[in-house]
Write an enzyme that holds these catalytic residues in place. Structure first.
Site, mmCIF file in Angstrom:
data_model
loop_
_atom_site.group_PDB
_atom_site.id
_atom_site.type_symbol
_atom_site.label_atom_id
_atom_site.label_comp_id
_atom_site.label_asym_id
_atom_site.label_seq_id
_atom_site.Cartn_x
_atom_site.Cartn_y
_atom_site.Cartn_z
ATOM 1 N N HIS A 50 0.809 -1.227 0.000
ATOM 2 C CA HIS A 50 0.000 0.000 0.000
ATOM 3 C C HIS A 50 0.839 1.272 0.000
ATOM 4 O O HIS A 50 0.283 2.375 -0.048
ATOM 5 C CB HIS A 50 -0.945 0.022 1.199
ATOM 6 C CG HIS A 50 -0.240 0.322 2.495
ATOM 7 N ND1 HIS A 50 0.514 -0.613 3.145
ATOM 8 C CD2 HIS A 50 -0.167 1.451 3.236
ATOM 9 C CE1 HIS A 50 1.028 -0.075 4.234
ATOM 10 N NE2 HIS A 50 0.637 1.184 4.319
HETATM 11 C C1 UD1 Z 1 -2.143 5.376 5.945
HETATM 12 C C2 UD1 Z 1 -0.833 5.847 6.572
HETATM 13 C C3 UD1 Z 1 0.214 4.754 6.460
HETATM 14 C C4 UD1 Z 1 -0.293 3.444 6.985
HETATM 15 C C5 UD1 Z 1 -1.596 3.101 6.291
HETATM 16 C C6 UD1 Z 1 -2.194 1.805 6.751
HETATM 17 C C7 UD1 Z 1 -0.334 8.248 6.397
HETATM 18 C C8 UD1 Z 1 0.580 9.223 5.783
HETATM 19 N N1 UD1 Z 1 -0.287 7.001 5.892
HETATM 20 O O1 UD1 Z 1 -1.922 5.212 4.545
HETATM 21 O O2 UD1 Z 1 1.356 5.117 7.201
HETATM 22 O O3 UD1 Z 1 0.666 2.438 6.769
HETATM 23 O O4 UD1 Z 1 -2.521 4.164 6.535
HETATM 24 O O5 UD1 Z 1 -3.401 1.547 6.073
HETATM 25 O O6 UD1 Z 1 -1.049 8.583 7.308
HETATM 26 N N2 UD1 Z 1 -9.419 4.655 1.883
HETATM 27 C C9 UD1 Z 1 -10.601 3.974 1.895
HETATM 28 N N3 UD1 Z 1 -11.173 3.690 3.115
HETATM 29 C C10 UD1 Z 1 -10.606 4.036 4.278
HETATM 30 C C11 UD1 Z 1 -9.393 4.737 4.249
HETATM 31 C C12 UD1 Z 1 -8.815 5.026 3.051
HETATM 32 O O7 UD1 Z 1 -11.147 3.627 0.863
HETATM 33 O O8 UD1 Z 1 -11.169 3.726 5.344
HETATM 34 C C13 UD1 Z 1 -8.768 4.934 0.587
HETATM 35 C C14 UD1 Z 1 -9.021 6.312 0.057
HETATM 36 O O9 UD1 Z 1 -9.120 6.225 -1.335
HETATM 37 C C15 UD1 Z 1 -7.760 7.058 0.434
HETATM 38 C C16 UD1 Z 1 -6.709 5.984 0.352
HETATM 39 O O10 UD1 Z 1 -7.364 4.804 0.761
HETATM 40 O O11 UD1 Z 1 -7.506 8.121 -0.416
HETATM 41 C C17 UD1 Z 1 -5.524 6.243 1.217
HETATM 42 O O12 UD1 Z 1 -5.889 6.478 2.571
HETATM 43 P P1 UD1 Z 1 -4.972 7.403 3.510
HETATM 44 O O13 UD1 Z 1 -5.554 7.472 4.861
HETATM 45 O O14 UD1 Z 1 -4.701 8.687 2.811
HETATM 46 O O15 UD1 Z 1 -3.581 6.682 3.549
HETATM 47 P P2 UD1 Z 1 -3.138 5.145 3.523
HETATM 48 O O16 UD1 Z 1 -2.573 4.835 2.205
HETATM 49 O O17 UD1 Z 1 -4.207 4.250 4.078
#
Ligand code: UD1
Length: 369
Positions: A210
């Site tokens: 991820h």
């Molecule tokens: C975040 C953390 C990362 C951690 C990871 C674990 C930061 C900088 N990154 O990354 O360190 O390893 O979480 O998962 O804080 N999304 C969903 N549902 C959710 C959450 C996210 O669909 O409940 C999708 C959205 O499209 C979003 C993308 O995932 O844009 C990324 O989510 P985000 O919270 O920005 O960062 P992660 O890649 O999950």
């Protein structure tokens, strides 16, 4: 004199659970969830399985660019801090919620506690590295998981008396819940039916992916898929797909390539007890996660880290982890070694004994006094 605990994203939940359980009854606690992760599979399930109390407040921030998300959490967290005037704010890990709430606490002059301080990848292109460095600069009380963290913090000018080596709270959770882990057979049956169970009878690998550096860029993702094809020709691969990765696969049209790989068993993200079950019985784990490098070391399962560096060097020096990046020759040669010999033996790092949260409690009570 409340300690206000903060969580936001999936890797925070297994860290806060043992801390809150240990502090319960000794210190007044509250819990704020920023809502950085919001899907059932990314958070609700974790609250249930880990027995985390219902958050007092959910900031419901949701997804966005890193700056937007960080700024939005700050705006929503500030009035909460202002109204509650906690004795301290406690943050864990290195996600955007961690730095956002740390900054608010610092600007409101509320003492900040950071659990999992001092880890460094020395790679500032990684968003978490920025979050770690800045959070540690703002914290009054810093709890570390491995000895290198203290050196990193001292080099950055953190006062020695603020640093406490307590061990790894994530491993507290792992040891507590290991016996309740869901059997891989169960998980495969649920999402893949009998065919999935049959495919994995002689062993399997688990893959998670991820990191923005691995998934956001289509050509990089394409080359990882071609590597995955090669791995899956040697051993079936169970692949719970993170939402960020699912979105990237969809955007680039590469989901079709993945669907055609018969040796790869894709599924939506799984819960904590499911992931524990999958890792515990795997021949090996391939991952770009930080936490899973530590969890595999604690479980004694070989881990191939699909990154160029790690902020958790103890997992390589003492544990079962090998950092390969995504260079096919390196990954495949470590894979062959693991399949032939079982890979690095590894040992359990110092203080990864299930009592880290209790040490935090002792230090915290001393500090409050
Ligand atoms: C975040 C953390 C990362 C951690 C990871 C674990 C930061 C900088 N990154 O990354 O360190 O390893 O979480 O998962 O804080 N999304 C969903 N549902 C959710 C959450 C996210 O669909 O409940 C999708 C959205 O499209 C979003 C993308 O995932 O844009 C990324 O989510 P985000 O919270 O920005 O960062 P992660 O890649 O999950």
């Amino acid at each position: 004199n409340t300690v206000m605990c903060v969580v936001g994203a999936r890797p925070n939940f297994m860290k806060i659970a043992p801390i809150m359980a240990a502090l319960e009854g000794s210190v007044p606690l509250s819990l704020v969830h920023t809502g950085q992760h919001y899907d059932t599979r990314m958070q609700t399930l974790f609250f249930q399985q880990l027995g985390i109390p219902e958050p007092d407040i959910n900031l419901e921030v949701g997804s966005g660019s890193h700056s937007w998300q960080t700024a939005e959490i700050m705006q929503r967290f500030e009035p909460v801090v202002e109204a509650a005037t906690p004795a301290a704010v406690l943050v864990v890990g290195d996600v955007n919620s961690t730095i956002a709430c740390a900054l608010v606490a610092a600007k409101r002059q509320i003492p900040l506690i950071h659990v999992e301080a001092g880890l460094r990848s020395f790679d500032r292109s990684m968003p978490e590295e920025i979050n770690r460095i800045l959070t540690d600069q703002l914290a009054q009380l810093l709890f570390t998981t491995e000895r290198t963290a203290r050196e990193n913090l001292l080099r950055e000018g953190v006062e020695e008396r603020r640093i406490h080596f307590v061990g790894n709270v994530m491993i507290d959770s792992l040891l507590k819940h290991r016996s309740k882990a869901v059997a891989p057979r169960e998980i495969l049956l649920r999402s893949k039916g009998d065919a999935g169970v049959d495919a994995c009878t002689s062993g399997y690998a688990v893959l998670t992916l991820h990191r923005p550096a691995n998934v956001d860029d289509a050509p990089t993702l394409r080359s990882i898929l071609s590597l995955l094809q090669q791995v899956s020709e040697r051993i079936p691969v169970i692949f719970p797909v993170h939402p960020r990765t699912a979105a990237a696969l969809e955007r680039s049209g590469l989901h079709q390539v993945l669907e055609q790989m018969s040796g790869v068993l894709c599924m939506p993200p799984v819960g904590y007890l499911e992931m524990l079950g999958l890792m515990n019985k795997a021949r090996l784990v391939l991952t770009d996660s930080g936490g899973m490098q530590e969890e595999t070391t604690a479980l004694g399962i070989p881990c191939i880290t699909l990154r160029d560096n790690t902020e958790r060097p103890i997992t390589v020096e003492e544990g079962t982890n090998t950092v390969t990046g995504i260079v096919p020759e390196r990954v495949l040669s470590v894979l062959e070694d693991i399949l032939a010999t079982g890979g690095k033996a590894g040992r359990i790092p110092e203080l990864w004994d299930g009592r880290a949260a209790l040490r935090i409690k002792e230090a915290l009570l001393e500090w409050i006094r």
